[in-house]
Design a protein around this motif. Structure first.
Motif, PDB file in Angstrom:
ATOM      1  N   ILE A  89       3.624  -2.737  -6.600  1.00 20.35           N
ATOM      2  CA  ILE A  89       2.709  -3.774  -6.139  1.00 20.35           C
ATOM      3  C   ILE A  89       2.322  -3.492  -4.693  1.00 20.35           C
ATOM      4  N   VAL A  90       1.074  -3.821  -4.353  1.00 22.70           N
ATOM      5  CA  VAL A  90       0.569  -3.733  -2.985  1.00 22.70           C
ATOM      6  C   VAL A  90       0.071  -5.115  -2.593  1.00 22.70           C
ATOM      7  N   ILE A  91       0.645  -5.712  -1.530  1.00 19.33           N
ATOM      8  CA  ILE A  91       0.300  -7.065  -1.088  1.00 19.33           C
ATOM      9  C   ILE A  91      -0.175  -7.034   0.358  1.00 19.33           C
TER      10      ILE A  91
ATOM     11  N   ILE B 226       4.352   0.042  10.245  1.00 20.83           N
ATOM     12  CA  ILE B 226       5.464  -0.863  10.495  1.00 20.83           C
ATOM     13  C   ILE B 226       5.398  -1.510  11.876  1.00 20.83           C
ATOM     14  N   ASP B 227       4.668  -0.906  12.832  1.00 18.35           N
ATOM     15  CA  ASP B 227       4.544  -1.527  14.151  1.00 18.35           C
ATOM     16  C   ASP B 227       3.678  -2.774  14.090  1.00 18.35           C
ATOM     17  N   ASP B 228       2.722  -2.832  13.160  1.00 20.92           N
ATOM     18  CA  ASP B 228       1.888  -4.013  12.934  1.00 20.92           C
ATOM     19  C   ASP B 228       1.528  -4.039  11.448  1.00 20.92           C
ATOM     20  N   PRO B 229       2.453  -4.499  10.592  1.00 19.87           N
ATOM     21  CA  PRO B 229       2.286  -4.357   9.140  1.00 19.87           C
ATOM     22  C   PRO B 229       1.036  -5.037   8.604  1.00 19.87           C
ATOM     23  N   LYS B 230       0.277  -4.263   7.853  1.00 21.88           N
ATOM     24  CA  LYS B 230      -0.899  -4.791   7.156  1.00 21.88           C
ATOM     25  C   LYS B 230      -0.604  -5.013   5.667  1.00 21.88           C
ATOM     26  N   TYR B 231       0.214  -4.158   5.106  1.00 21.71           N
ATOM     27  CA  TYR B 231       0.483  -4.228   3.670  1.00 21.71           C
ATOM     28  C   TYR B 231       1.956  -3.976   3.382  1.00 21.71           C
ATOM     29  N   VAL B 232       2.429  -4.626   2.333  1.00 16.49           N
ATOM     30  CA  VAL B 232       3.786  -4.418   1.821  1.00 16.49           C
ATOM     31  C   VAL B 232       3.674  -3.782   0.443  1.00 16.49           C
ATOM     32  N   VAL B 233       4.485  -2.758   0.208  1.00 20.26           N
ATOM     33  CA  VAL B 233       4.487  -2.045  -1.068  1.00 20.26           C
ATOM     34  C   VAL B 233       5.906  -2.086  -1.632  1.00 20.26           C
ATOM     35  N   LEU B 234       6.022  -2.458  -2.894  1.00 22.77           N
ATOM     36  CA  LEU B 234       7.310  -2.387  -3.583  1.00 22.77           C
ATOM     37  C   LEU B 234       7.138  -1.556  -4.842  1.00 22.77           C
ATOM     38  N   THR B 235       8.049  -0.600  -5.024  1.00 27.27           N
ATOM     39  CA  THR B 235       8.049   0.213  -6.239  1.00 27.27           C
ATOM     40  C   THR B 235       9.424   0.129  -6.894  1.00 27.27           C
TER      41      THR B 235
ATOM     42  N   VAL C  90      -2.841  -9.967  -3.642  1.00 27.51           N
ATOM     43  CA  VAL C  90      -2.367  -8.793  -4.369  1.00 27.51           C
ATOM     44  C   VAL C  90      -3.542  -7.830  -4.511  1.00 27.51           C
ATOM     45  N   LEU C  91      -3.409  -6.644  -3.924  1.00 28.50           N
ATOM     46  CA  LEU C  91      -4.466  -5.634  -3.984  1.00 28.50           C
ATOM     47  C   LEU C  91      -4.328  -4.729  -5.197  1.00 28.50           C
ATOM     48  N   GLY C  92      -3.119  -4.596  -5.682  1.00 27.73           N
ATOM     49  CA  GLY C  92      -2.874  -3.776  -6.860  1.00 27.73           C
ATOM     50  C   GLY C  92      -1.484  -4.047  -7.390  1.00 27.73           C
ATOM     51  N   MET C  93      -1.332  -4.048  -8.700  1.00 25.48           N
ATOM     52  CA  MET C  93      -0.023  -4.273  -9.310  1.00 25.48           C
ATOM     53  C   MET C  93      -0.010  -3.649 -10.693  1.00 25.48           C
TER      54      MET C  93
ATOM     55  N   GLN D 256       8.607 -11.332  -6.743  1.00 23.82           N
ATOM     56  CA  GLN D 256       9.025 -12.271  -5.712  1.00 23.82           C
ATOM     57  C   GLN D 256       9.869 -11.598  -4.644  1.00 23.82           C
ATOM     58  N   THR D 257      10.507 -10.471  -4.978  1.00 26.74           N
ATOM     59  CA  THR D 257      11.205  -9.698  -3.956  1.00 26.74           C
ATOM     60  C   THR D 257      10.210  -9.146  -2.944  1.00 26.74           C
ATOM     61  N   ALA D 258       9.060  -8.670  -3.449  1.00 22.40           N
ATOM     62  CA  ALA D 258       8.012  -8.174  -2.553  1.00 22.40           C
ATOM     63  C   ALA D 258       7.428  -9.306  -1.707  1.00 22.40           C
ATOM     64  N   VAL D 259       7.272 -10.481  -2.299  1.00 18.82           N
ATOM     65  CA  VAL D 259       6.733 -11.635  -1.563  1.00 18.82           C
ATOM     66  C   VAL D 259       7.679 -12.030  -0.435  1.00 18.82           C
ATOM     67  N   ALA D 260       8.980 -12.048  -0.719  1.00 14.35           N
ATOM     68  CA  ALA D 260       9.956 -12.350   0.330  1.00 14.35           C
ATOM     69  C   ALA D 260       9.958 -11.249   1.388  1.00 14.35           C
ATOM     70  N   GLY D 261       9.727 -10.001   0.954  1.00 15.84           N
ATOM     71  CA  GLY D 261       9.655  -8.897   1.892  1.00 15.84           C
ATOM     72  C   GLY D 261       8.493  -9.038   2.857  1.00 15.84           C
TER      73      GLY D 261
END
Length: 584
Positions: free
Chosen positions: A263-265, A523-532, A272-275, A427-432
């Motif tokens: 997922i890409v958030i 990571i210095d200014d996060p725009k997106y979170v990715v979980l695989t 959600v940009l992609g899942m 939901q792990t990605a959302v909490a992340g």
């Protein structure tokens, strides 16, 4: 005049009077004609009156029947919907850039009126020449019932099939116009978009969400008949979605895994940009994938997320003030509690700093942080992050996490490093996201949303200073720790791996892993979170040889490498980010 003469005179007068009455003398003739005309006029009036009365009765009966039919409910059998509902429209589904994910196309369905079929045997034989997979016995049974007035024979024919059947010239066979849902991307975004049934009703994904928002009610009322509806635009970027699925397909093939997902958030809006989740299905023919492909492992599958949960345990300790980023934890000796022994997978057998606890993924160090906070505080923190409750979003297929009925110290310790609580990867990605965006937990969405709108759906769950510390830990692990294989030059990727042993017959087994990687960039200014994640990956060295650092982390790195530019993230090179990559 003699008596005899008088008698003769009277007789002659009587004879004359009789002749006049019989012959109609001049005086009596007019009266006779007048009486005859009057009788004819009266007879004509009676006839006209009878005709008028007859017409009034006839038209009264017809009018009464029309009124009766007007108030009568339409007769609908269980096998066919009213024509207006067969042609009912669904709105197109588009990605954020206007690319079509789902649309309606016109088609026809084949039906029969068995009472008009002259020769059922001949009709079945002719139909079999076009519809080669037709159920001959079942079709014959339908056509040979003289009391039946309607039977579906085949829903949603192709134009070629319709033309060929028309050429057969079978009496009692007809076509009804319908609408068919078409998904141009096939399986690309199947678990997000969902699918519809044969009657064009949403059965899963955003298709079902749209019906639940009132479309199904409008359809039942006949208010969507053949009318164009406003398209539904999703937050999904079809380009990113295609990359996500392509990476998952390659990972499944490489590791011969049971399943995989990603997922890409957007870290600032919750979009959600992609899942993706594999196995998946083709929504144009969902039945072909059976039930295995229907399961959305990202939102509707629960798993023990392993060491990715150490992210939340360390954040809990920092946010509670029980520890600071500069503190150390004694990880020299295993922890023995309740008949269990807690030890490190790659133990350093020494005192570790908090960044080292995170970098080396120390079970002992993480357990001691959880012990400092306490069982009740631990449960409250995970509840605050939404990891113990059902996540709220548009997709109907969302599973409820599982947790111990009663939290004891042993539960808190094992949960601190990702065992004992099962959550969805989604939901792990959302909490992340809350770990890296300044501490705001944002309700995720599959619909477009601005930063201003996201404020209405966000809650401050950790302090901004805690989030800053977590970004530092993510970056450290990305450079020096298990996240190295997810690094993408110029995009400064940070994250945390998680390799969890799976439970088989009530016991943890070491040769079946559930591997995950939680990442953010830049990571210095996060725009997106990715979980695989990848479920039960296998290598030539055995099932348990594929760890998260060598399976899930590279998947995240590949998604970021291919999609970062599409998402508008500019690369930075050099220590201060000012260097440019020049190629000659």
């Amino acid at each position: 005049m003699t008596f005899l003469s008088r008698i003769m005179l009277l007789k002659s007068q009587a004879h004359f009077s009789t002749d006049v009455q019989r012959g109609g003398g001049p005086t009596m003739n007019g009266a006779a004609f007048k009486g005859t005309g009057k009788r004819k006029t009266e007879l004509a009036r009676k006839r006209v009156g009878l005709m008028i009365a007859g017409f009034v009765v006839a038209y009264g009966v017809i009018g009464g029947r029309l009124v009766q039919y007007g108030y009568a409910q339409p007769e609908v059998t269980s096998s066919i919907l009213p024509a207006d509902r067969l042609m009912a429209s669904r709105p197109d589904i588009l990605d954020r850039n206007g690319e079509v994910l789902a649309t309606d196309i016109r088609t026809v369905s084949l039906f029969a009126e068995p009472h008009k079929i002259v020769d059922p045997d001949e009709a079945v034989e002719k139909l079999a020449t076009v519809l080669t997979d037709i159920d001959i016995k079942g079709t014959y049974k339908k056509l040979s019932n003289p009391n039946s007035h309607f039977q579906w024979l085949r829903r949603q024919l192709t134009p070629k099939q319709q033309s060929q059947i028309l050429a057969l010239g079978i009496p009692g066979i007809g076509f009804r116009p319908e609408k068919r849902r078409f998904y141009p991307g096939g399986s690309t975004a199947s678990h997000i978009v969902g699918y519809v049934n044969i009657d064009n009703r949403g059965m899963a994904g955003m298709e079902k969400y749209i019906d639940n928002q009132g479309l199904a009610d409008l359809r039942d009322l006949g208010m969507t008949s053949n009318a164009p509806l406003e398209p539904v635009r999703l937050s999904i970027d079809l380009r990113v979605q295609n990359i996500v699925r392509d990476v998952l397909v390659n990972a499944i093939d490489k590791f011969k895994a049971l399943g995989a997902g990603a997922i890409v958030i957007d870290a600032n809006t919750g979009e959600v940009l992609g899942m993706g989740s594999l196995p998946d299905f083709d929504p144009n023919n969902p039945a072909a994938s059976a039930q295995e492909g229907w399961l959305n492992r990202m939102t509707n599958g629960t798993f023990e997320m392993g060491s990715t949960f150490k992210t939340f345990t360390i954040a809990m300790g920092l946010d509670s003030g029980k520890i600071s980023i500069n503190d150390s934890v004694d990880a020299r000796y295993p922890i023995r509690i309740g008949g269990f022994t807690i030890k490190d997978f790659h133990g350093k057998h020494r005192i570790l700093t908090i960044p080292e606890v995170f970098q080396y993924s120390s079970n002992i160090g993480t357990a001691k942080v959880a012990d400092l906070v306490g069982t009740e505080g631990h449960k409250e923190f995970l509840t605050r992050l939404g990891l113990l409750s059902k996540v709220r979003t548009e997709l109907p297929e969302v599973a409820m996490p599982s947790q111990p009925r009663e939290w004891k110290k042993i539960n808190s310790i094992t949960i601190s490093f990702g065992h004992g609580v099962s959550t969805t990867p989604f939901q792990t990605a959302v909490a992340g996201v809350a770990m890296v965006n300044g501490g705001r937990l944002i309700e995720p969405t599959f619909l477009p949303r601005t930063r201003e709108q996201a404020e209405q759906f966000s809650t401050q769950v950790i302090q901004p200073s805690t989030s800053k510390d977590m970004r530092f830990l993510f970056e450290t692990n990305g450079v020096k720790g298990s996240g190295r294989n997810a690094r993408v030059e110029g995009f400064n990727v940070g994250g945390k791996t998680g390799t969890a042993d799976k439970v088989v017959n009530g016991r943890y087994v070491g040769d079946k892993n559930f591997n995950a990687f939680l990442a953010a960039f830049p990571i210095d200014d996060p725009k997106y979170v990715v979980l695989t994640f990848i479920d039960e990956p296998k290598t030539d060295k055995g099932n348990g040889a594929a760890l998260a650092g060598t399976s899930a982390a590279p998947m995240a790195g590949e998604i970021i490498r291919r999609s970062a530019a599409i998402l508008g993230v500019e690369p930075k090179y050099g220590e201060d980010g000012s260097a440019l990559l020049v190629s000659y």
